[in-house]
Design a protein around this motif. Structure first.
Motif, PDB file in Angstrom:
ATOM      1  N   LYS A  15     -47.677 -37.223  70.052  1.00  0.00           N
ATOM      2  CA  LYS A  15     -47.324 -38.126  68.963  1.00  0.00           C
ATOM      3  C   LYS A  15     -48.517 -38.362  68.042  1.00  0.00           C
ATOM      4  CE  LYS A  15     -45.287 -42.684  68.083  1.00  0.00           C
ATOM      5  NZ  LYS A  15     -44.767 -43.936  68.711  1.00  0.00           N
ATOM      6  N   ASN A  16     -49.668 -38.558  68.621  1.00  0.00           N
ATOM      7  CA  ASN A  16     -50.880 -38.769  67.834  1.00  0.00           C
ATOM      8  C   ASN A  16     -51.231 -37.514  67.030  1.00  0.00           C
ATOM      9  OD1 ASN A  16     -53.368 -40.353  67.158  1.00  0.00           O
ATOM     10  ND2 ASN A  16     -54.342 -38.636  68.224  1.00  0.00           N
ATOM     11  N   PHE A  17     -51.084 -36.361  67.670  1.00  0.00           N
ATOM     12  CA  PHE A  17     -51.368 -35.093  66.981  1.00  0.00           C
ATOM     13  C   PHE A  17     -50.426 -34.900  65.787  1.00  0.00           C
ATOM     14  CE2 PHE A  17     -49.826 -30.606  66.775  1.00  0.00           C
ATOM     15  CZ  PHE A  17     -50.927 -30.077  66.112  1.00  0.00           C
ATOM     16  N   ILE A  18     -49.135 -35.162  65.984  1.00  0.00           N
ATOM     17  CA  ILE A  18     -48.149 -34.974  64.917  1.00  0.00           C
ATOM     18  C   ILE A  18     -48.416 -35.932  63.756  1.00  0.00           C
ATOM     19  CG2 ILE A  18     -45.695 -35.282  64.352  1.00  0.00           C
ATOM     20  CD1 ILE A  18     -45.117 -34.224  67.220  1.00  0.00           C
ATOM     21  N   ASN A  19     -48.823 -37.154  64.083  1.00  0.00           N
ATOM     22  CA  ASN A  19     -49.073 -38.152  63.042  1.00  0.00           C
ATOM     23  C   ASN A  19     -50.346 -37.891  62.251  1.00  0.00           C
ATOM     24  OD1 ASN A  19     -46.741 -39.563  63.680  1.00  0.00           O
ATOM     25  ND2 ASN A  19     -47.776 -40.952  65.090  1.00  0.00           N
ATOM     26  N   THR A  20     -51.294 -37.175  62.845  1.00  0.00           N
ATOM     27  CA  THR A  20     -52.592 -36.988  62.180  1.00  0.00           C
ATOM     28  C   THR A  20     -52.801 -35.581  61.635  1.00  0.00           C
ATOM     29  OG1 THR A  20     -53.617 -36.488  64.335  1.00  0.00           O
ATOM     30  CG2 THR A  20     -53.703 -38.779  63.566  1.00  0.00           C
ATOM     31  N   GLU A  21     -52.107 -34.581  62.180  1.00  0.00           N
ATOM     32  CA  GLU A  21     -52.271 -33.201  61.724  1.00  0.00           C
ATOM     33  C   GLU A  21     -51.370 -32.969  60.511  1.00  0.00           C
ATOM     34  OE1 GLU A  21     -53.578 -30.043  60.850  1.00  0.00           O
ATOM     35  OE2 GLU A  21     -54.365 -30.412  62.859  1.00  0.00           O
ATOM     36  N   LYS A  22     -51.972 -32.991  59.332  1.00  0.00           N
ATOM     37  CA  LYS A  22     -51.202 -32.899  58.090  1.00  0.00           C
ATOM     38  C   LYS A  22     -51.070 -31.464  57.584  1.00  0.00           C
ATOM     39  CE  LYS A  22     -50.877 -37.359  58.071  1.00  0.00           C
ATOM     40  NZ  LYS A  22     -49.601 -37.992  58.479  1.00  0.00           N
ATOM     41  N   ASN A  23     -51.717 -30.516  58.220  1.00  0.00           N
ATOM     42  CA  ASN A  23     -51.696 -29.137  57.739  1.00  0.00           C
ATOM     43  C   ASN A  23     -50.612 -28.284  58.400  1.00  0.00           C
ATOM     44  OD1 ASN A  23     -53.907 -29.539  55.991  1.00  0.00           O
ATOM     45  ND2 ASN A  23     -55.345 -29.276  57.709  1.00  0.00           N
ATOM     46  N   LEU A  24     -49.777 -28.915  59.219  1.00  0.00           N
ATOM     47  CA  LEU A  24     -48.688 -28.189  59.864  1.00  0.00           C
ATOM     48  C   LEU A  24     -47.343 -28.636  59.300  1.00  0.00           C
ATOM     49  CD1 LEU A  24     -49.568 -28.047  63.674  1.00  0.00           C
ATOM     50  CD2 LEU A  24     -49.612 -26.181  62.028  1.00  0.00           C
TER      51      LEU A  24
END
Length: 374
Positions: free
Chosen positions: A336-345
């Protein structure tokens, strides 16, 4: 490897909203039969063989894994879905939709329920004109002539007029994406979905080699001792696999689908490693991450914890049976944290907690439609 076949279909309608009827048929064919490669212009044609309203007629090119008999049954279901009611009345009549199989690769079929090529296609300009538009050089398997020549030889004198109205062609996954990565918690169904997409769309598949990792069973017995060698070995193997497989161009595969993305290494490491180990691990990860090809679409399958535990128990891997709910919740928090912070995907989250896409085809099509429409 399954072999796709090419079929040409004729679609006609002379009742209701004719443009809407054709578009609905196209969408249902895309959902239930295969990828639509070409759509002809829409032609306005007089009713053929009876007195009735003018028709809108088109031809489409479709690739499918269905055999001709299955294809016919699927098309009949699509006609029924749109609202066509077949009667016992002899001869031609008005209809909401009519879909005919014209050609199926180079096959010649004469059976009780199906004849391919369509026995009357060479007599009908409303078929040959749109078909010639999208299949000009295709050879009629009985006449042994190109469709364009068959059109020239057609004796039908009907007035056929092209219209300015346009239909929307659904874009196949293989055209929309080069590389799809499917992620999810332990037991979310990512490998099952990757296999199903690969089978349907003839995609090259990249599966995580967890079964080959000797540290995995040891980790679940003694997490503190084996966490670092487990995560390092997974990272090295994922990096090598993705680097090798994504670099190879496969002429027989349209695109690539994987059941993991290398960032999962960091997510699991955050949960399992001590702080000093994690800092060292992060340095190695950052070096590798720069070199990895990013997916065109990153799919995260969300399953609630209870369903995850049910799936883990059902698949029966001995070393997974003592996984705690708290561990799964930590993994999900990392994603969840990765999805919320990774804006290049390009990220699509699909909640699969209340569906069974493995055993229910409608649930699987729901996921495919979510991907197509995203």
């Amino acid at each position: 490897m399954k072999i796709q076949k090419t079929t040409y279909l004729s679609l006609g309608t002379n009742q209701g909203n004719k443009l809407e009827n054709l578009q609905k048929a196209i969408n249902l064919i895309d959902n239930n039969i295969g990828s639509i490669i070409k759509i002809s212009s829409i032609y306005k044609t007089p009713s053929w063989g009876f007195n009735g309203n003018d028709f809108y007629n088109i031809c489409i090119k479709v690739t499918t894994y269905q055999n001709p008999e299955t294809l016919l049954n699927t098309l009949l279901s699509i006609e029924k879905n749109i609202g066509r009611v077949r009667t016992s009345k002899e001869g031609y009549e008005n209809r909401l939709i009519d879909i005919d199989i014209l050609l199926f690769d180079e096959e010649i079929i004469f059976s009780k329920n199906l004849m391919i090529p369509h026995p009357k296609m060479l007599q009908r300009k409303f078929v040959l004109i749109p078909l010639s538009e999208i299949a000009e050089t295709t050879i009629h398997p009985i006449e042994k002539k190109q469709i364009s020549i068959c059109l020239q030889n057609c004796l039908d004198s009907s007035e056929i007029a092209i219209t300015s109205e346009k239909l929307i062609r659904p874009i196949p996954l293989s055209e929309k994406y080069n590389y799809i990565a499917i992620e999810g918690n332990i037991g979310a169904g990512k490998t099952s979905l990757a296999n199903m997409i690969s089978n349907e769309f003839n995609a090259k598949i990249v599966l995580e080699r967890f079964a080959e990792n000797p540290f995995l069973p040891k980790f679940y017995k003694d997490k503190e001792r084996y966490a670092f060698p487990l995560e390092m070995s997974f990272l090295a193997d994922r990096y090598q696999q993705l680097t090798d497989d994504l670099a190879q161009f496969d002429l027989f595969k349209n695109f690539i689908v994987s059941d993991y993305y290398i960032f999962k290494s960091l997510i699991f490491a955050q949960v399992t490693l001590q702080q000093e180990e994690y800092l060292l691990y992060r340095k190695m990860f950052d070096l590798m991450y720069k070199e990895i090809t990013k997916p065109d679409l990153y799919i995260y399958l969300f399953q609630n914890t209870d369903r995850l535990l049910q799936n883990i128990k059902k698949r029966g891997r001995e070393y997974e049976q003592n996984i705690e709910p708290s561990y799964l919740k930590k993994i999900h928090s990392g994603y969840k944290n990765f999805i919320n912070t990774e804006k290049n995907l390009n990220t699509l989250v699909i909640d699969v907690s209340d569906i069974d896409f493995v055993n229910n085809h409608e649930d699987y099509k729901y996921i495919i439609n979510k991907i197509k429409c995203f």
